[in-house]
Design an enzyme around this catalytic site. Structure first.
Site, short mmCIF file in Angstrom:
data_model
loop_
_atom_site.label_atom_id
_atom_site.label_comp_id
_atom_site.label_asym_id
_atom_site.label_seq_id
_atom_site.Cartn_x
_atom_site.Cartn_y
_atom_site.Cartn_z
N GLY A 58 -3.57 13.90 -30.85
CA GLY A 58 -3.37 15.05 -31.72
C GLY A 58 -2.26 15.98 -31.30
N ARG A 74 -6.84 1.86 -28.26
CA ARG A 74 -6.41 2.27 -26.92
C ARG A 74 -7.63 2.29 -26.03
NH1 ARG A 74 -5.19 8.06 -29.44
NH2 ARG A 74 -7.31 8.73 -29.70
N HIS A 114 -11.25 16.22 -32.39
CA HIS A 114 -10.33 16.68 -31.36
C HIS A 114 -11.07 17.35 -30.22
CE1 HIS A 114 -7.65 19.76 -29.60
NE2 HIS A 114 -6.80 18.74 -29.58
N MET A 118 1.04 15.41 -31.17
CA MET A 118 2.27 15.32 -31.95
C MET A 118 1.90 15.00 -33.39
SD MET A 118 4.81 13.57 -29.29
CE MET A 118 3.67 12.25 -29.06
N TYR A 133 -8.74 9.29 9.06
CA TYR A 133 -9.78 9.84 8.20
C TYR A 133 -9.29 11.06 7.44
CZ TYR A 133 -10.41 13.57 11.63
OH TYR A 133 -10.19 14.64 12.45
N ARG A 182 4.28 7.81 -37.61
CA ARG A 182 3.33 8.22 -36.57
C ARG A 182 4.00 8.29 -35.20
NH1 ARG A 182 -1.10 3.62 -36.95
NH2 ARG A 182 -2.34 5.24 -35.92
N LYS A 196 0.71 3.34 -28.83
CA LYS A 196 0.29 2.99 -30.18
C LYS A 196 1.07 1.79 -30.69
CE LYS A 196 -0.68 6.66 -32.65
NZ LYS A 196 -0.20 7.90 -33.32
N ASP A 202 -2.84 25.83 6.53
CA ASP A 202 -1.84 26.61 7.25
C ASP A 202 -0.49 25.92 7.26
OD1 ASP A 202 -2.74 29.15 8.18
OD2 ASP A 202 -4.24 28.09 9.37
N SER A 253 -5.31 16.69 14.00
CA SER A 253 -5.90 16.89 12.68
C SER A 253 -4.96 17.81 11.91
CB SER A 253 -7.29 17.51 12.80
OG SER A 253 -7.80 17.76 11.51
N CYS A 286 -7.83 18.04 7.74
CA CYS A 286 -9.02 18.85 7.50
C CYS A 286 -8.76 20.03 6.58
CB CYS A 286 -9.64 19.31 8.81
SG CYS A 286 -8.55 20.38 9.76
P1 ADP Z 1 -2.75 10.56 -33.84
O1 ADP Z 1 -1.87 10.03 -32.77
O2 ADP Z 1 -2.76 12.04 -33.91
O3 ADP Z 1 -4.10 9.93 -33.82
P2 ADP Z 1 -2.02 8.70 -35.88
O4 ADP Z 1 -0.62 8.31 -35.95
O5 ADP Z 1 -2.95 7.78 -35.23
O6 ADP Z 1 -2.07 10.13 -35.22
O7 ADP Z 1 -2.52 9.00 -37.33
C1 ADP Z 1 -3.72 9.65 -37.59
C2 ADP Z 1 -4.49 8.95 -38.65
O8 ADP Z 1 -3.71 8.77 -39.82
C3 ADP Z 1 -4.92 7.56 -38.28
O9 ADP Z 1 -6.09 7.55 -37.54
C4 ADP Z 1 -5.16 6.94 -39.62
O10 ADP Z 1 -6.45 7.21 -40.09
C5 ADP Z 1 -4.14 7.61 -40.50
N1 ADP Z 1 -3.05 6.67 -40.69
C6 ADP Z 1 -1.93 6.55 -39.96
N2 ADP Z 1 -1.18 5.55 -40.42
C7 ADP Z 1 -1.84 5.04 -41.47
C8 ADP Z 1 -1.58 3.97 -42.36
N3 ADP Z 1 -0.49 3.23 -42.25
N4 ADP Z 1 -2.48 3.71 -43.32
C9 ADP Z 1 -3.60 4.47 -43.42
N5 ADP Z 1 -3.89 5.47 -42.62
C10 ADP Z 1 -3.03 5.77 -41.66
MG MG Z 2 -5.54 26.87 10.28
MG MG Z 3 -4.43 8.05 -33.86
#
Ligand code: ADP
Ligand code: MG
Ligand code: MG
Length: 910
Positions: free
Chosen positions: A108, A349, A475, A110, A888, A99, A29, A806, A801, A868
């Site tokens: 999601g 990403r 999610h 962390m 192979y 974040r 990120k 085993d 082979s 195999c």
């Molecule tokens: P995750 O890794 O679980 O996606 P993020 O860190 O991306 O968590 O945060 C989840 C959401 O929170 C982001 O998709 C965004 O919509 C919102 N968010 C995070 N930082 C900001 C920010 N600086 N301003 C506005 N929204 C934010």
């Molecule tokens: Mg055998």
């Molecule tokens: Mg995110």
């Protein structure tokens, strides 16, 4: 660590300390926020605290290095300058988000905290400054909720109702509104008061008002969340080392909840379910981040309505999407916020995708000239295992129509993960685990209102996932895409009652344990079981019920496979008996790596039992002679099907009691009598022979070449059947390449003994038939001793082979039939990283293989070597085999496309 270490990296305003190449240090990120800012995309300013700090934190009793404070304060000043606001200020307060962000994205898993910096004072300032008190108080209540949950750990236990949501439910009900965004300022203030009380009651302390204390609390919580249970489970599932650590991103807030010209959303630059081109995604007007991801409200579709709702923002977004694809050369999964008409980028990403989408996108990007073939085939773009999805069954249209006629159709949701799944309804992840513990093969569908990372364990077990809320980027959708599971989300007609354990649509009610079927291609949900039918690729290749020109998916698959075959250097063979030889060839097998002759015996049990019961050579020979024509015929079929490709035939391997044991006598009460009649003896004789055959450790017993050494007549018969079949087929004008393989050799003398029998018979047959057929004799390497003495064994063996099933059993001293009792526990506790019967234990078994290859080729430099075991179809093991220099791999027919791709990836890897 030296006091000069840089732990904090600034980004924003068109320049950054970092860039995309620094993901190990800044996390995915953070690195991409820096990169986006560098290429001029609108990113709210912020800073990243490195993964190195996370390592420091865990290495030093969860404390920070002394220099961190100053570095954070410096970066904070830069953020304030860039954004023109001041953190904690009474006039112009800056708000922050905190974040997580690991090297590999862990969606999601962390925690994130938004709106940091609000307290009873700043909320009033924000309220006045924005002229929008509802917004200020909505942000405040969100902040308390998230911070209370993440940092102060006031959150619901499993199955418990969420205290914050209860307060919100009550407020909405009292106000008579449907959504939180419709609550009035006074109602929001009341919610805030109740949230604070909830936290005080549960945490035993007050919600912190000092903004700086809030930031450090959030930062600490994010670092702590690296070691939370769900993050650990996730890393185990995807093989991410616990040692990597997460980075933390602190970033200026932008607001999607400032009014109706604001929105929050997530998008994909192409569809990632089936792979079709075109920007798409979910958005919610007047809302904040987590609303879309969590799937609490069903969002609107970007490609459908954003152009009307916010034409200017829509245009910005499409342009950004294109810039990103051109820059990253791959489909991007983005998070953004629209604040008063302006788009702000919060994340990008490389998008997770299904196997279907992976293949389509890779092929399309090559055809669009964005990437070359080699890039298209890399592991990251198409994990070889994902090809499996393209071969999975779909619902039989006839059965589906019938289901509709029968009135079992329930509802349609959003098709988020392609495939067809049928199973029993299960509402909770813990229940799914409990059910699976009793029945490992249980077919269940996890049905949830929405899923959260806690449900991961249940999702892993489920054949399919069905949710009532959430969009294509929720999610549930994201995780099931990654796991390749059939998934339907946002099926809003479903009423789910967790307490009652029911799911209803109108007056149709299903309970926990009832059958349900979900079509991940169309989003349709049916009560009961619906029959499935084969995938398009199987229809074209195997059943030949569909023409390639009518099958788009097949065409892409075959295009991709052409590239694969251009690149790979290792051959791919099939473990196949005559029945599946045609299938194997259709999937691209370049030979048979293992034909198990005993499979043929199971259809001639009478004759083989007669052979087993014989105590004298003559009677045994008589019984064996009866088997000869059957075996010969089977081999003829196999040679013909393989049409000139090499065919490795393994001589009889299993212990004889697999064909006749107490168990058989018990199952078939008249069997002893029948057998006694057959051999002209009494029943006591049968019982005595069966008793004699019994072994307490069959895996290590009288099997493999040990049988042929004690009963050379068996080896001779098999050699004769193979060579006669080869002569017949060659006479019919079809090339044959028989490779006769002796199993379970540990001593060179064993191989010498059996090779001698084979060669004598072969010479006899060739003389009788009056032609020459080239054949080879080799051995399995499946006993550690054989690997160690490979130099000596290769004096006799013309090929090796690796029988890694085993070899794994004998190297680890673990029986494949019994390891199920503890292997799960081993993996949970990180004792071994993978199931050694699925992926070669490279350090141990793999080392023996390496020794086997080196020593074998030291004697015979052109020694042909293959594998195999089941491992021949496992991508990681295939890559390992390539590194060892095997000629192979051989695997079951359905794994052949996967092995071919993995073999190409092995070349690209090196
Ligand atoms: P995750 O890794 O679980 O996606 P993020 O860190 O991306 O968590 O945060 C989840 C959401 O929170 C982001 O998709 C965004 O919509 C919102 N968010 C995070 N930082 C900001 C920010 N600086 N301003 C506005 N929204 C934010
Ligand atoms: Mg055998
Ligand atoms: Mg995110």
């Amino acid at each position: 660590m030296s006091s000069g270490t840089k732990y904090v990296y600034f980004f924003g305003g068109g320049k950054s300390d970092g860039d995309a190449s620094m993901r190990n240090l800044l996390g995915g990120k953070g690195a991409n926020l820096a990169e986006m800012s560098n290429i001029g995309l609108p990113v709210p300013a912020g800073f990243t605290i490195t993964t190195e700090l996370c390592t420091y934190f865990y290495d030093n009793d969860r404390t920070y290095p002394p220099e961190l404070k100053q570095q954070v304060e410096d970066a904070m000043k830069q953020v304030e300058q860039t954004m023109g606001a001041e953190f904690g200020s009474q006039e112009n307060p800056l708000l922050l988000s905190c974040r997580s962000g690991a090297r590999e994205s862990m969606p999601g898993m962390m925690d994130t905290v938004l709106n940091i910096g609000l307290n009873d004072t700043t909320v009033e300032v924000l309220s006045k400054k924005s002229g929008n008190p509802a917004f200020a108080w909505d942000s405040y209540r969100r902040f308390i909720q998230m911070y209370g949950d993440v940092v102060m750990e006031v959150r619901p236990e499993a199955k418990e109702e969420d205290g914050y949501e209860l307060i919100l439910d009550e407020a909405r009900e009292k106000a008579g509104v449907e959504y939180d965004s419709q609550l009035s300022v006074d109602q929001l203030k009341e919610v805030v008061t109740k949230f604070k009380k909830l936290i005080r009651d549960k945490a035993g302390k007050d919600f912190p008002t000092d903004p700086m204390e809030q930031v450090w609390g959030a930062v600490g919580a994010v670092f702590q969340s690296w070691m939370n249970d769900r993050a650990i489970v996730y890393r185990r599932q995807y093989g991410i080392p616990h040692s990597w650590g997460t980075a933390v991103n602190v970033q200026a807030m932008v607001f999607g909840n400032l009014g109706d010209d604001c929105a929050t959303g997530v998008g994909l630059t192409r569809d990632c379910s089936m792979g079709a081109p075109g920007f798409n995604g979910d958005y919610l007007i007047n809302a904040q981040g987590e609303d879309v991801v969590a799937g609490i409200r069903t969002p609107k579709r970007i490609e459908k309505t954003l152009g009307e709702d916010m034409p200017e923002a829509y245009k910005q977004l499409c342009n950004i999407g294109e810039t990103l694809e051109q820059h990253y050369k791959d489909v991007q999964d983005i998070e953004f916020t629209v604040q008063q008409g302006k788009v702000w980028m919060l994340q990008t990403r490389n998008a997770k995708r299904t196997g279907f989408a992976a293949v389509r996108i890779a092929v399309d990007l090559v055809n669009e000239g964005l990437i070359d073939k080699k890039t298209a085939l890399t592991k990251k773009r198409i994990p070889a295992d994902d090809l499996n999805q393209l071969l999975q069954p779909i619902f039989d249209p006839a059965a589906k129509n019938k289901a509709i006629e029968d009135g079992t159709y329930l509802a349609t949701g959003i098709n988020a993960g392609p495939g067809a799944a049928t199973g029993i309804i299960c509402f909770h992840a813990e229940d799914a685990e409990a059910i699976q513990a009793k029945d490992p093969n249980v077919q269940l569908i996890l049905v949830r209102r929405e899923t959260s990372p806690e449900d991961l364990r249940g999702m892993r077990i489920a054949k399919g996932i069905l949710t009532a809320f959430g969009g294509a980027s929720s999610h549930a959708a994201l995780v099931s895409r990654q796991m390749g599971k059939t998934c339907i989300v946002g099926c809003s007609e479903l009423e789910i009652d967790y307490h009652e354990g029911t799911l209803s649509v109108g007056d149709k009610v299903l309970k926990t344990g009832d059958w349900i079927s979900i079509d991940g291609f169309t989003g349709e949900v049916f009560a009961g079981k619906v029959e499935t039918k084969p995938s398009e690729i199987i229809e074209v290749l195997i059943h030949k019920t569909r023409k390639p020109e009518d099958a788009e998916t097949f065409q892409r698959y075959s295009q991709l496979m052409e590239w694969v075959d251009e690149i790979r250097t290792m051959k791919v063979r099939a473990n196949a008996e005559p029945d599946d030889a045609a299938k194997a060839v259709a999937f691209g097998a370049e030979g048979v790596g293992l034909c198990r002759t005993e499979h043929m015996f199971f259809s001639h049990l009478d004759e083989i039992r007669e052979m087993i019961l014989a105590e004298e050579v003559e009677t045994r020979q008589k019984a064996i002679n009866k088997l000869l024509p059957f075996q010969r015929q089977d081999f003829e079929i196999l040679f013909k099907e393989m049409n000139g490709r090499p065919v490795t035939i393994r001589l009889l391997d299993p212990p004889l009691h697999e064909f006749l044991s107490e168990h058989h006598l018990h199952e078939q009460p008249d069997l002893a009598h029948k057998l006694a009649d057959m051999v002209g003896a009494g029943k006591e004789f049968i019982y005595r022979r069966v008793e004699e055959l019994k072994e307490s450790n069959p895996m290590l017993g009288h099997r493999g070449c040990r049988l042929g050494i004690v009963y050379p007549e068996i080896t001779a018969m098999q050699a004769r059947a193979i060579m006669e079949a080869a002569c017949h087929v060659q006479k019919a004008g079809i090339e044959v390449h028989p490779e006769i393989m002796i199993p379970l050799v540990g001593f060179k003398a064993e191989l010498d003994n059996q090779t001698k029998v084979v060669r004598e018979v072969a010479a006899e047959v060739l003389k009788e038939q009056g032609i020459e057929v080239a054949y080879t004799v080799g051995t399995m390497i499946e006993i550690p001793r054989a690997a160690l003495r490979a130099d000596e064994i290769a004096e006799t063996a013309e090929f090796f082979s690796f029988g890694t099933n085993d070899l794994t059993q004998t190297t680890l001293g673990m029986s494949r039939d019994d390891y199920g009792g503890f292997i799960g526990f081993y993996q949970e506790n990180d004792i071994i990283p993978n199931d050694p019967f699925q992926t070669v234990d490279q350090d141990g078994v793999g080392d023996l293989m390496k020794i086997g290859v080196e020593r074998g080729r030291s004697t015979r430099s052109d020694l042909k070597i293959g594998i195999c075991g089941e491992h021949g179809g496992d991508p990681a093991s295939v890559i390992f085999c390539h590194k060892l220099g095997l000629n192979y791999v051989s695997c079951s027919p359905f794994r052949i496309p996967i092995a071919r791709l993995a073999a190409a990836q092995a070349v690209l890897d090196s």
